[in-house]
Design an enzyme around this catalytic site. Structure first.
Site, mmCIF file in Angstrom:
data_model
loop_
_atom_site.group_PDB
_atom_site.id
_atom_site.type_symbol
_atom_site.label_atom_id
_atom_site.label_comp_id
_atom_site.label_asym_id
_atom_site.label_seq_id
_atom_site.Cartn_x
_atom_site.Cartn_y
_atom_site.Cartn_z
ATOM 1 N N SER A 22 0.730 -1.306 0.013
ATOM 2 C CA SER A 22 0.033 0.000 -0.044
ATOM 3 C C SER A 22 0.773 1.220 -0.103
ATOM 4 O O SER A 22 0.604 2.200 -0.578
ATOM 5 C CB SER A 22 -0.821 -0.055 1.148
ATOM 6 O OG SER A 22 -1.819 -1.127 0.955
ATOM 7 N N LYS A 71 -8.512 -5.438 11.451
ATOM 8 C CA LYS A 71 -9.655 -5.191 10.717
ATOM 9 C C LYS A 71 -10.788 -5.435 11.164
ATOM 10 O O LYS A 71 -12.053 -4.899 10.938
ATOM 11 C CB LYS A 71 -9.624 -6.303 9.398
ATOM 12 C CG LYS A 71 -8.735 -5.847 8.294
ATOM 13 C CD LYS A 71 -8.487 -6.723 7.210
ATOM 14 C CE LYS A 71 -9.348 -6.189 6.207
ATOM 15 N NZ LYS A 71 -9.001 -6.771 4.653
ATOM 16 N N ASP A 108 -12.991 -3.814 0.101
ATOM 17 C CA ASP A 108 -12.534 -4.812 -0.677
ATOM 18 C C ASP A 108 -13.582 -5.410 -1.783
ATOM 19 O O ASP A 108 -13.051 -5.881 -2.828
ATOM 20 C CB ASP A 108 -12.264 -5.957 0.547
ATOM 21 C CG ASP A 108 -10.849 -5.823 1.079
ATOM 22 O OD1 ASP A 108 -10.212 -5.344 0.619
ATOM 23 O OD2 ASP A 108 -10.908 -6.404 2.183
#
Ligand code: NAP
Length: 279
Positions: A22, A71, A108
């Site tokens: 990222s 997450k 996602d």
């Protein structure tokens, strides 16, 4: 109070984090669009998460990407959770709002769909059943996206069957649980086939289920993108299927966060792909 006139900072939190692509992607986009801002990888322990989320906005951070193992935990610490993040049970994108509130989203599924729309524009998700290999965290985002796109039936198969059954409970009647060893016989009429397991990833065991009965009209995609061309995709292509690799999903899921933090919708193109692949 957070001062949003400062140079915007963003980053990715996880542990471990050194492998994350990222920073390369976001810093490429910052440079490409001539934007002021920085994107930083941060290895954060689970026990420090709450404190970190409190401190970062005060330091000029406008948001974060979130990866394993945070997450799920970030949902409890966010003030606003989007419906899709709540359904998936995990967030990968946080926005630190000017009013001090933390907004949590999961992009996602968006990234997955945008990748397929880019590389298989003729694909019609409504045209037949989907087969999804795997029932982990990523599978939840894929199921939400496929249901949203109108896929009529989704067959989920997982080595550990109870995890697939849990998905049926959470996602409802469109989900059918298929036994892992029987799954090769449920591919003949599948219009969409997705590998969401880590099988085939560099350093992990290979994907060994047979794809011989695959519908040659199926669109086949793999979330694994290291290597880019997995054996799963190679086997499907050899049977005449259209295939889409998983790198585009990684790139597309990053775009909404970048736009919110830095004010520019970034292009997901070959230049970005090559940067992330280190070419
Ligand atoms: P996860 O929650 O750990 O789930 C892993 C999945 O792989 C489970 O279904 C697990 O089955 C299965 N699996 C692992 N080892 C196996 C084996 N030896 N035999 C059979 N099944 C096995 O991981 P995740 O977050 O869902 O991620 C899965 C993959 O997707 C990873 O490779 C990740 O890098 C990739 N991913 C890619 C993107 C992208 O942007 N392209 C985004 C997210 C994730 P059990 O339940 O039986 O353990």
């Amino acid at each position: 109070m957070t001062n949003h006139s400062r140079i915007p900072l963003a980053g990715v939190i996880g542990s471990p984090i050194a492998h994350s692509r990222s920073p390369v992607l976001h810093n490429h986009w910052l440079e490409r669009y001539g934007l002021s801002g920085h994107y930083i990888p941060m290895d954060i322990a689970q026990t420090d998460l709450e404190e970190v989320l409190e401190m970062l906005p005060k330091m000029g951070f406008v948001g974060l990407n979130v990866t394993l193992p945070h997450k799920e935990s970030v949902l409890k610490l966010a003030d606003i959770v989007t419906d899709r993040a709540a359904l998936i049970g995990a967030a990968n994108t946080l926005i630190f709002r000017a009013d001090g509130k933390i907004h949590a989203d999961n992009t996602d599924g968006y990234g997955f769909m945008a990748n397929l729309r880019q590389y298989a524009p003729d694909w019609d998700p409504k045209s037949g059943p989907a087969m999804v290999f795997g029932a982990g965290g990523a599978a939840r985002a894929i199921l939400a996206a496929l249901i949203d796109a109108g896929v009529p039936e989704i067959r989920v198969t997982n080595r550990t069957r109870p995890r697939a059954e849990a998905l049926r409970n959470d996602f409802g009647a469109k989900i059918t649980v298929v036994d892992w060893v029987q799954s090769p016989h449920q591919l003949w009429d599948a219009a969409t086939v997705v590998n969401t397991t880590s099988l085939g990833m560099t350093g992990k065991p290979p994907f060994t289920l047979s794809l011989a009965e695959l519908n040659p009209k199926a669109l086949v995609t793999d979330l694994v993108y290291t290597p880019l061309q997995t054996e799963f995709l190679t086997a499907a292509a050899a049977l005449g299927c259209r295939t889409v690799d998983g790198l585009g999903m990684l790139l597309h899921q990053a775009a909404p966060g970048f736009e919110r933090w830095f004010g520019q919708r970034p292009d997901v193109d070959d230049e970005a792909r090559n940067k992330v692949m280190g070419i």
